[in-house]
Each structure stands twice: as structure tokens, then as C-alpha cells.
Design an enzyme around this catalytic site. Structure first.
Site, PDB file in Angstrom:
ATOM      1  CB  THR A 136      -0.935  -0.006   1.220  1.00 58.79           C
ATOM      2  OG1 THR A 136      -0.171  -0.242   2.411  1.00 58.79           O
ATOM      3  CG2 THR A 136      -1.977  -1.114   1.093  1.00 58.79           C
ATOM      4  CD  GLU A 137       4.739  -0.428   0.670  1.00 62.29           C
ATOM      5  OE1 GLU A 137       5.358  -1.206   1.421  1.00 62.29           O
ATOM      6  OE2 GLU A 137       3.870  -0.816  -0.145  1.00 62.29           O
ATOM      7  CB  THR A 138       1.844   3.681  -4.738  1.00 57.61           C
ATOM      8  OG1 THR A 138       0.770   2.747  -4.752  1.00 57.61           O
ATOM      9  CG2 THR A 138       3.130   3.028  -5.239  1.00 57.61           C
ATOM     10  CG  LEU A 140       1.105   5.957   2.798  1.00 55.75           C
ATOM     11  CD1 LEU A 140       1.927   5.233   3.850  1.00 55.75           C
ATOM     12  CD2 LEU A 140       0.078   6.876   3.447  1.00 55.75           C
TER      13      LEU A 140
END
Length: 262
Positions: A136-138, A140
Site C-alpha cells: 500500500t506504499e504508493t 502514501l
């Protein structure tokens, strides 16, 4: 040796269970947990009485990714400090990946971000049906950089592209299709499924198992110091981009970032 963020128990057969033990924080990775996992991996590697290691989490989640306090610290940090944090995470993953014992993932709940990285360094992982997963990094304004070499090695490039950039959450059945999980079972069957992975190793010669594992790593995708350093630089570059500042601020302020479209 005792740990604040982990539990480590070994049974009479030499099966060690390493448990992420911050259930109230969904076992999110703090700097302390990363350090203690690295220490525990070294201790397990050196213990000839340990035949197999099971990695699991306490509570409802396996690992929710990076700790919120860690993210706040990274927001305020300089490039060198950010790089040091990324290298610490990379070192922990490398220590688990190179563990000269079979590492069996008992994935009893959801996993995101760094939790996916830890699943990827397991030799085999079994999870519960109904669990949710995601890189789920993208969302952020970041990228799954430090965990990236291990995630891509586990899934393969084509499969990784399905979930690596989109921050899309996926279920346990898709995790099996992606190669992240070997099997997804109902919660009541998880321990039996893990035991089915553990038991064969107890009839194998320990040094031969260690040599066979080392050979698979040597024959597979190369994750060397250069690859790790490349991932560290990529992450630091993202932290220094305005998108990361906006994405993380939006997260803490509980609002949509400027790029989100309804």
C-alpha cells in the site's frame, strides 16, 4: 535473551516459533522490532538445536507494515537517517532470508507493506482464508523499495506488477495465485497446515537442509549488497519528493491526498 516486541519459544523437537508480539499495534514494524528480529535471526541461525523456525504474529494481524511513529520520525529525518532506517529493515529481511533453517510463515491475519516483505522471505507461508494483503506504499507517495527485492523474487516480475504499484488490497486466495502463500486454509486448520510443512524437515539432515536452502538462494534471483543499496536509494528519493510529504500528511490528517480522484 528476552525481547520486548517478540516472543521466541522452542519445543522439544527443535521447532522454534518466533512471534511478532505487538498485537495492540497490529504488529507494525518499529525500529525496536526490526532490531530485535535481526538479533533473533542471528540467535536462531547459531543454535544447532533449532531445526525449523515458524514465523507468526500475535493477535488479529500478522504485520500491518511500518509503525506510525516510525513514519513520523522518517518525515522529520535527513537523508542519512532515512537511509540508515531503510538499511536496518533490509538487514533484518536479509537475516531472515539467509537463515540456515527452514522458515515457515504462519500468517494468521492481514499483512501490508513490510509484512508482505516478511512473508516473502519465508521458505513457505500458509495463511488464513479471509485475510487481506497489500503493498500500500504508493497511496502514501512512497514505494515498496526495501522489501522489493524479496517480493519480486517471491512473486516473479510479472505477478509482482499486478500488485506492486497499485496499492490494491487482495485476498488470501489471490495471494496463493501470486505465489506469496502456498495455501490458504480456514483458521481452525491453520496449525495443522503449518505442522504439515514443519514435520518433513524433522526427518532430514540439518546441514543438508541448510546447504540445499543456500543453493536455492544462489541459483535464484541475486539479492546482493548492490541490489539492497539500490532499493535504499530509491526509497530515500521518494521520501524527499513532495508526494511523500503530501501523502503522509493526508494519512495522519485523515483526508484524501491531492492526487486522489473520487
Amino acid at each position: 535473551m528476552s525481547y520486548d516486541t517478540l516472543r521466541l519459544d522452542t519445543d522439544a523437537r527443535g521447532v522454534a516459533t518466533l512471534t511478532l508480539n505487538r498485537p495492540d499495534k497490529h504488529n507494525a514494524l518499529s525500529a525496536q522490532m526490526i532490531d530485535e528480529l535481526t538479533q533473533a535471526a542471528g540467535r536462531l541461525a547459531a543454535d544447532d538445536a533449532v531445526r525449523v523456525v515458524v514465523l507468526t504474529g500475535a493477535g488479529a494481524s500478522f504485520c500491518a507494515g511500518g509503525d506510525l511513529g516510525w513514519m513520523r520520525d522518517q518525515m522529520a529525518a535527513d537523508s542519512a537517517t532515512r537511509a540508515a532506517g531503510a538499511r536496518a529493515l533490509a538487514g533484518m529481511l536479509g537475516a531472515l532470508d539467509s537463515l540456515p533453517k527452514p522458515l515457515i510463515g504462519r500468517i494468521q491475519g492481514q499483512a501490508f507493506g513490510g509484512g508482505i516483505g516478511m512473508m516473502s522471505v519465508c521458505d513457505v507461508a500458509v495463511g488464513v482464508s479471509g485475510a487481506r494483503f497489500g503493498l500500500t506504499e504508493t497511496r502514501l507517495g512512497l514505494i515498496p523499495a526495501t522489501i522489493g527485492p524479496y517480493v519480486v523474487a517471491r512473486m516473479g516480475g510479472a505477478m509482482a506488477r499486478r500488485v506492486f504499484m497499485s496499492s490494491r488490497r487482495f485476498d488470501a486466495e489471490e495471494a496463493v495465485a501470486l505465489g506469496l502463500l502456498a495455501r490458504a486454509v480456514e483458521g481452525h486448520a491453520l496449525d495443522a497446515a503449518v505442522e504439515a510443512e514443519v514435520a518433513p524437515y524433522l526427518s532430514c539432515a540439518p546441514r543438508a537442509v541448510a546447504a540445499a536452502k543456500r543453493l536455492t538462494r544462489e541459483l535464484g534471483p541475486v539479492i546482493d549488497a548492490a541490489a539492497v543499496e539500490h532499493s535504499v536509494r530509491a526509497l530515500v528519493a521518494c521520501w524527499e519528493d513532495a508526494e511523500a510529504a503530501e501523502g503522509i500528511s493526508a494519512f495522519f490528517e485523515r483526508r484524501a491526498p491531492t492526487w486522489a480522484v473520487d
